[in-house]
Design a protein around this motif. Structure first.
Motif, PDB file in Angstrom:
ATOM      1  N   GLU B  63       0.887  -1.257  -0.020  1.00  0.00           N
ATOM      2  CA  GLU B  63       0.048   0.170   0.128  1.00  0.00           C
ATOM      3  C   GLU B  63       0.906   1.139  -0.030  1.00  0.00           C
ATOM      4  O   GLU B  63       0.498   2.242  -0.876  1.00  0.00           O
ATOM      5  N   ALA B  67       3.154  -1.101  -4.881  1.00  0.00           N
ATOM      6  CA  ALA B  67       2.139  -0.968  -5.611  1.00  0.00           C
ATOM      7  C   ALA B  67       1.359   0.505  -5.653  1.00  0.00           C
ATOM      8  O   ALA B  67       1.293   1.204  -4.759  1.00  0.00           O
ATOM      9  N   ASN B  68       1.098   0.853  -7.034  1.00  0.00           N
ATOM     10  CA  ASN B  68       0.258   2.246  -7.046  1.00  0.00           C
ATOM     11  C   ASN B  68      -1.183   1.735  -7.090  1.00  0.00           C
ATOM     12  O   ASN B  68      -1.551   1.191  -8.148  1.00  0.00           O
ATOM     13  N   THR B  69      -1.997   1.965  -6.092  1.00  0.00           N
ATOM     14  CA  THR B  69      -3.237   1.215  -5.858  1.00  0.00           C
ATOM     15  C   THR B  69      -4.203   1.828  -6.813  1.00  0.00           C
ATOM     16  O   THR B  69      -5.506   1.245  -6.755  1.00  0.00           O
ATOM     17  N   VAL B  70      -3.996   2.899  -7.376  1.00  0.00           N
ATOM     18  CA  VAL B  70      -4.905   3.614  -8.304  1.00  0.00           C
ATOM     19  C   VAL B  70      -5.046   2.825  -9.613  1.00  0.00           C
ATOM     20  O   VAL B  70      -6.067   2.310  -9.681  1.00  0.00           O
ATOM     21  N   GLU B  72      -2.772  -0.364  -9.985  1.00  0.00           N
ATOM     22  CA  GLU B  72      -2.392  -1.727  -9.962  1.00  0.00           C
ATOM     23  C   GLU B  72      -3.065  -2.294  -8.755  1.00  0.00           C
ATOM     24  O   GLU B  72      -3.629  -1.821  -7.759  1.00  0.00           O
TER      25      GLU B  72
END
Lengths: 80, 80
Positions: B63, B67-70, B72
């Protein structure tokens, strides 16, 4: 058939990207981080339905295009 | 404990790198290539021996940094 190909640097090959990730994690306050290595994950959908034929084709793809076999090793995983 | 983190683009997010690999494979003469997606594989060695604690730490690492949680999504796999 769906396949996953993992491409990793061979042991002994320097991985500055992995080192940078490890340092960044330690810098963020995570303790007990050992070696970090970064590799690639390639997911391929194949029309082929025969497992053995798919594996042969994937091995050829890795040797010819996906992996640089001088410094990288590959691992093929077929999904059900 | 050794952990593998898979980072993939979310479904629906354009993956030009994967598309390029797919086209190159077709160009090399491989038939029946469907969708190809490229992701990242990060292998981390952790001092932590408790599975639950390791998973919590790894989730936080994903988080916060990995990872780029937008765009990925990530998947965590602990090795024995």
């Amino acid at each position: 058939m769906k396949a996953r190909v993992f491409i990793r640097l061979k042991n002994g090959v320097l991985d500055p990207q992995g080192k940078a990730i490890g340092k960044a994690l330690t810098g963020l306050g995570f303790a007990g981080i050992g070696e970090v290595r970064q590799g690639k994950l390639i997911e391929i959908e194949l029309d082929e339905t025969d497992e053995a034929a798919a594996k042969t084709a994937l091995t050829e793809m890795c040797e010819k295009l996906l992996a640089n076999t001088v410094i990288e090793r590959y691992e093929i995983e077929l999904a059900k």
